[in-house]
Write an enzyme that holds these catalytic residues in place. Structure first.
Site, PDB file in Angstrom:
ATOM      1  N   SER A  61       0.767  -1.171   0.104  1.00 28.58           N
ATOM      2  CA  SER A  61      -0.008  -0.103   0.090  1.00 28.58           C
ATOM      3  C   SER A  61       0.936   1.292  -0.044  1.00 28.58           C
ATOM      4  O   SER A  61       1.795   1.257  -0.868  1.00 28.58           O
ATOM      5  CB  SER A  61      -1.090  -0.067   1.396  1.00 28.58           C
ATOM      6  OG  SER A  61      -2.029   0.859   0.888  1.00 28.58           O
ATOM      7  N   HIS A  91      -7.815  -5.665   0.359  1.00 30.50           N
ATOM      8  CA  HIS A  91      -6.390  -4.675   0.573  1.00 30.50           C
ATOM      9  C   HIS A  91      -5.706  -5.291   1.815  1.00 30.50           C
ATOM     10  O   HIS A  91      -5.757  -5.079   2.816  1.00 30.50           O
ATOM     11  CB  HIS A  91      -7.089  -3.408   0.897  1.00 30.50           C
ATOM     12  CG  HIS A  91      -5.737  -2.265   0.742  1.00 30.50           C
ATOM     13  ND1 HIS A  91      -5.072  -2.123  -0.385  1.00 30.50           N
ATOM     14  CD2 HIS A  91      -5.171  -1.846   1.876  1.00 30.50           C
ATOM     15  CE1 HIS A  91      -4.067  -1.354   0.097  1.00 30.50           C
ATOM     16  NE2 HIS A  91      -4.206  -1.075   1.241  1.00 30.50           N
TER      17      HIS A  91
HETATM   18  C1  GTR Z   1      -5.488   4.602   1.879  1.00 29.75           C
HETATM   19  C2  GTR Z   1      -4.960   5.225   0.833  1.00 29.75           C
HETATM   20  C3  GTR Z   1      -4.246   4.415  -0.022  1.00 29.75           C
HETATM   21  C4  GTR Z   1      -3.336   3.377   0.521  1.00 29.75           C
HETATM   22  C5  GTR Z   1      -3.839   2.985   1.804  1.00 29.75           C
HETATM   23  C6  GTR Z   1      -2.848   2.107   2.683  1.00 29.75           C
HETATM   24  O1  GTR Z   1      -6.200   5.153   2.784  1.00 29.75           O
HETATM   25  O2  GTR Z   1      -6.093   6.051   0.273  1.00 29.75           O
HETATM   26  O3  GTR Z   1      -3.647   5.283  -1.287  1.00 29.75           O
HETATM   27  O4  GTR Z   1      -2.090   3.754   0.747  1.00 29.75           O
HETATM   28  O5  GTR Z   1      -4.594   3.715   2.675  1.00 29.75           O
HETATM   29  O6  GTR Z   1      -1.682   2.690   2.792  1.00 29.75           O
HETATM   30  O7  GTR Z   1      -3.339   1.241   3.230  1.00 29.75           O
END
Ligand code: GTR
Length: 417
Positions: free
Chosen positions: A256, A398
Site C-alpha cells: 500500500s 487490501h
Molecule cells: C489508503 C490510501 C491508499 C493506500 C492505503 C494504505 O487510505 O487511500 O492510497 O495507501 O491507505 O496505505 O493502506
C-alpha cells in the site's frame, strides 16, 4: 436518503468500469524534446534521468537528505532466535549527526540453515518491528503510531506488549526463512510520522535532520513517501555491510503506501535487485489517468503530507501531469519487478496496476526481455510472468497475505538464488 448516499459513494469512489473514460498515456520512450528513445543507452543517459527528475519535482518531491552511508550500531544479536532457525539482529542506523536526530531501528532475520550470505526481502512496517511475530527480543517502537485505542496501543497510539505479532500474517517470517531468504524491516515512523500535522511537530524529519538549515518547505520538497524511500536506501547501506546478507540480492517490498515508497526507492536506487509492489494503488503502481478508485485529489486531501506540494497542482487535472505511473515502474528496468493487486481492493485499481506494468514493458522490451502480451489482467489467483515482470491478483481485500508472499518467493527464486 439511503439510495442518495449509495449513489454519492459510488460516484465518489469511481468504481464503475463502464464509466472509465479513454485516456492517453505520456509516451515512455520519447524524450521531452520529442526525440524517440531507441537504445538502452539513450534510455540510461537521457530519458531515465529526465523521468526521475519529473517524478521528484512533480510527484514525490526532491530527496533532501544526503545519500552517504550512515553510522550504525549493532544493538543485539541472537543466534538462536525463533527456536534456533534464525539469527536475529537489531541495528540502529543514526539518521543524522545533529543532536536529537532519530535512528532507524532495523531488524534482520537470517536463516541459520544457510551458511553463505542470503538474499533478503527488505520492507518498512506500519506499527513497529514487534508487529512481525511473537519474538520478545524485538524492541517495541516508542514512537506514535496510527493505531490509537486498538488492541496493543494506548489511546495516544503508543504500542505495548500486546501489539507483538499483530501483523504476523503480513510477514510470514518462517516461510521466508525456510525458503532460504532473510527478511529485514524497520518502522516507517522512525523516518517520518504518518500524520497530516507532521510539519507542525518537532518530530518532522525536516526539522531534526539538520536544524542548522532546516529544510525549507518549497513546492518540490519531498513528502513522507520520499523520506520513507530514502530510509529504505539507508537500510540497504547497512545490509551491504552485513556479512550474512547478499546485498546484491535485496528485494525491496511494500504494501500500500509502503508499496508506493518501495517503488520510488527501487526507481531511484539501482542497488535494489528486485522491486515488489503489493496493492500500492494511486501514487504507486496504478495509472492515474485511469479514473477508477482513488484519485490524485482524494489522496492529496486525505494525505497532504505524502507527496510534494506540486503534486496538488494535478488535483482533478490528471491529464496535465507530465508523467504517469507506468513510467515510475519503467525506472526499475531492467531489474525484476512484481506487482500484485487484490480482487476486492478496487480503491487501488487492480486494472490500473496491471495496465501500468503492461506499458512499463516497453522499456523491458528494449532491454531484450519478453513482456506481457495481454492488455487485460489475468484471472484472479492466476500469477503470470513475462521476462522479469510478474503479476497476480489475489482473491480478497487490501492486504498482504501468505499467498502474496508465496508468489514473491517463487518469483525471487528465479532471480535472487
Ligand atoms: C489508503 C490510501 C491508499 C493506500 C492505503 C494504505 O487510505 O487511500 O492510497 O495507501 O491507505 O496505505 O493502506
Amino acid at each position: 436518503q439511503l439510495s442518495f448516499c449509495l449513489a454519492q459513494t459510488k460516484k465518489d469512489y469511481l468504481q464503475d468500469e463502464s464509466k472509465v473514460e479513454n485516456y492517453t498515456l505520456p509516451a515512455l520512450l520519447r524524450l521531452n524534446n520529442g526525440k524517440q528513445v531507441k537504445t538502452t543507452k539513450e534510455w540510461e543517459n537521457s530519458r531515465r534521468p529526465e523521468l526521475l527528475k519529473t517524478f521528484a519535482e512533480e510527484v514525490y518531491g526532491k530527496t533532501m537528505a544526503s545519500s552517504a552511508a550512515l553510522p550504525y550500531r549493532i544493538v543485539s544479536v541472537n543466534k538462536n532466535a525463533l527456536n534456533g532457525i534464525a539469527t536475529r539482529k537489531e541495528v540502529q542506523i543514526l539518521l543524522s549527526k545533529s543532536k536529537g536526530a532519530r535512528q532507524l531501528n532495523l531488524i534482520i532475520y537470517t536463516p541459520n540453515q544457510i551458511k553463505e550470505p542470503v538474499p533478503v526481502f527488505l520492507g518498512l512496517n506500519f506499527s513497529g518491528n514487534q508487529e512481525m511475530n511473537t519474538d520478545t527480543g524485538i524492541t517495541i517502537t516508542k514512537y506514535w503510531t496510527r493505531f490509537a485505542g486498538e488492541p496493543g496501543f494506548s489511546s495516544a497510539g503508543i504500542a505495548n506488549e500486546k501489539s507483538r505479532a499483530r501483523s504476523e500474517g503480513r510477514w510470514n517470517v518462517e516461510l521466508i526463512l525456510s525458503s532460504g531468504y532473510g527478511v529485514a524491516t524497520a518502522y516507517y515512523g522512525d523516518l517520518q510520522l504518518d500524520r497530516k500535522d507532521i510539519y507542525s511537530l518537532p518530530d518532522d524529519f525536516n526539522k531534526w535532520y539538520d536544524p542548522q538549515k532546516e529544510l525549507k518547505p518549497d513546492s518540490s520538497q519531498w513528502g513522507a513517501i520520499g523520506i520513507w524511500a530514502w530510509g529504505l536506501s539507508r537500510a540497504l547501506d547497512y545490509l551491504e555491510k552485513d556479512p550474512s546478507v547478499n546485498a546484491k540480492k535485496v528485494a525491496v517490498i511494500g504494501h500500500s503506501r509502503l508499496g508506493k515508497a518501495a517503488l520510488w526507492a527501487g526507481a531511484q536506487d539501482k542497488r535494489f535487485a528486485m522491486v515488489i509492489s503489493n496493492n500500492s494503488g494511486e501514487g504507486g503502481a496504478a495509472i492515474t489517468r485511469r479514473k477508477f478508485g482513488e484519485t490524485i485529489k482524494r489522496i492529496n486531501t486525505s494525505f497532504p503530507h505524502w507527496f510534494a506540494d506540486n503534486f496538488k497542482k494535478y488535483n482533478d487535472k490528471e491529464a496535465s501531469l507530465p508523467i504517469d505511473f507506468h513510467e515510475l515502474m519503467a525506472l526499475i528496468a531492467p531489474r525484476p519487478l512484481y506487482v500484485a493487486s487484490a480482487s476486492e481492493d478496487l480503491w487501488a485499481d487492480p486494472v490500473g496496476e496491471y495496465t501500468a506494468l503492461f506499458y512499463a514493458g516497453d522499456i523491458y522490451k528494449l532491454y531484450g526481455f519478453e513482456t506481457f502480451k495481454d492488455r487485460n489482467p489475468p484471472a484472479t489467483d492466476t500469477p503470470v510472468r513475462a521476462g522479469v515482470l510478474g503479476y497476480h491478483k489475489r482473491t480478497g481485500k487490501h492486504d498482504i497475505t501468505k499467498y502474496d508472499w508465496e508468489q514473491y518467493i517463487n518469483f525471487a527464486d528465479l532471480y535472487l538464488k
